[in-house]
Design a protein around this motif. Structure first.
Motif: not given
Length: 480
Positions: A428-436
């Motif tokens: 499965v493909g995807g992208a990351v989200v970084l929340e700081i």
């Protein structure tokens, strides 16, 4: 009177049309004029670059040479200021300065004749928060995205859906941004055309290059690297103007967003001394040391293309550059307090626990020796899900993420999944989200179907009472 009137008109014309690209002027509608006939057409953009709390660069491309104007203000359809460049160009670059931090601005792009190429309610940006601010920042990360596949479109749509009510602060690229040769035509078709509507014109992108980006001009010497499409298409903060130590090169650079320091590195290209990132005395490695030693931000995130640990479409035990990065380079980052490393290249998603000190082959990975924490890091009250805890005075451990399936997808090597990786997914493909926000960092993997299949949380400098609760797999009440 006639002489005075003429002088007044000339003065007004100079105020409106005599600005350089770095000068900002109030709009004087009475002095605007319009050209009749055929006007330039927009081929690319607008897209946003080199963002800071008080500045941003707007870029676009036209089909013929033209002059450049950006009009902007805090209210839609009511521009207050403009910046001009009277140079005839097809590649337009306008830098807006003296902006207010964390403020939404609407903008239009066009020329000195007030021809608007684009400018509607979707043409806006929000300036970055002040340096050191603990407010929430949200950064999306795309790896190996630009292949014009169905997966690329699905991942893009899933990310746009995720951020529909949770807007980004900026986004990053982990290389191989345009397949298969990184040519300008491929960038147009497979990158700019696919991200123009909701990402490029709203959020500044901070890229890093991959091996496919270097295929545009494979015989380029170090001094000619800037002639490659990748370096032509993006504007990087090479002089420390976005925070960090000046790198003096577009290949790698650093910048600050809120309380987080970012390093965009080049794991493929050579520097002026014909050395690579992973060579112990390379220019890039020496700059990384200098930059990290000078850093004052709470969090540090580094990203580049080639991962030190993977058994996806690439094998980090057998490929020389991946081996060299693991053996010679990542110890420097671990020792200097890098919290998170994000790579692409391998067309899968892989994520470690909080680890340190593993520089050998996969079979030598020992959880008891190399894991700072054996928690899953999920922070969802399930068993063994406490966040990874760090202390600024003893900043031990790094989480490694491979996110190379934002376009290209699939593959695995013998030994998959890699022993150092807590979670792996290659179908499965995807992208990351970084929340700081403040002392909490969270990464989520947003998949092409919209599902979040993996995530982890890291916290820094929690109190003893909070640590006691967290280690019992409890969640902190942040509402108080």
């Amino acid at each position: 009177m006639k002489l005075l009137s003429t002088a007044f008109f000339l003065c007004m014309a100079f105020v409106s049309f005599g600005q350089t690209a770095n000068e900002i002027s109030k709009i004087k509608h009475s002095s605007r004029r319009f050209l009749m006939g055929t006007q330039p057409e927009l081929l690319r953009g607008p897209y946003l670059q080199k963002a800071t709390p008080t500045s941003i660069t707007v870029r676009w491309r036209t089909n013929v040479y033209d002059r450049s104007r950006v009009m902007y203000g805090t209210k839609f359809n009511q521009p207050e200021y403009f910046v001009d460049d009277s140079t005839l160009v097809a590649e337009h670059k306008i830098e807006l300065n003296n902006l207010k931090p964390n403020t939404k601005y609407y903008y239009t792009i066009g020329n000195l004749a007030d021809t608007t190429l684009q400018g509607n309610e979707d043409n806006y940006f929000v300036t970055l928060p002040e340096y050191g601010s603990d407010q929430l920042i949200r950064i999306a990360g795309f790896g190996d995205c630009g292949n014009n596949s169905i997966n690329q479109i699905k991942v893009r749509n899933a990310m746009e859906q995720y951020i529909a009510d949770k807007p980004l602060t900026a986004w990053i690229l982990m290389g191989d941004n345009a397949y298969s040769d990184g040519s300008d035509a491929e960038y147009q078709l497979k990158f700019f055309n696919n991200y123009k509507d909701n990402l490029l014109k709203k959020y500044a992108v901070f890229p890093s290059p991959g091996n496919h980006d270097y295929r545009d001009y494979p015989s380029a010497s170090f001094k000619d690297q800037h002639k490659m499409a990748y370096f032509q298409n993006f504007t990087m903060p090479t002089a420390g103007e976005c925070g960090g130590t000046p790198s003096g090169t577009q290949a790698y650079y650093s910048y600050d967003i809120g309380n987080t320091h970012f390093l965009s590195l080049d794991s493929y290209g050579q520097d002026a001394n014909d050395t690579y990132m992973y060579d112990v005395l390379s220019g890039q490695a020496e700059w990384v040391k200098e930059d990290l030693k000078a850093n004052k931000s709470k969090w540090v995130v580094a990203y580049w293309h080639h991962p030190p640990y993977t058994m996806g479409s690439h094998n980090s035990d057998t490929e020389d550059d991946l081996v060299a990065i693991r053996e010679n380079f990542i110890k420097v980052l671990e020792d200097l307090g890098v919290d998170l490393i994000i790579c692409g290249h391998s067309h899968v998603y892989e994520r470690s626990r909080l680890i340190k000190g593993h520089y050998g082959m996969e079979e030598t990975y020992d959880p008891k020796k190399h894991e700072i924490s054996s928690s899953t890091g999920l922070y969802n009250t399930s068993k063994n899900s406490a966040p990874y805890l760090k202390n600024s005075n003893n900043n031990q451990g790094t989480v490694y993420v491979v996110s190379g399936s934002s376009g290209a997808l699939g593959g695995h090597k013998d030994g998959y999944p890699h022993n150092a990786m807590y979670y792996s997914e290659n179908k499965v493909g995807g992208a990351v989200v970084l929340e700081i926000q403040g002392n909490q960092l969270e990464l989520k993997w947003v998949c092409s179907d919209g599902e979040i299949r993996d995530q982890f949380t890291m916290m820094k400098d929690v109190s003893k009472a909070e640590e006691k609760l967290l280690l019992k797999d409890k969640k902190l009440d942040r509402s108080k």
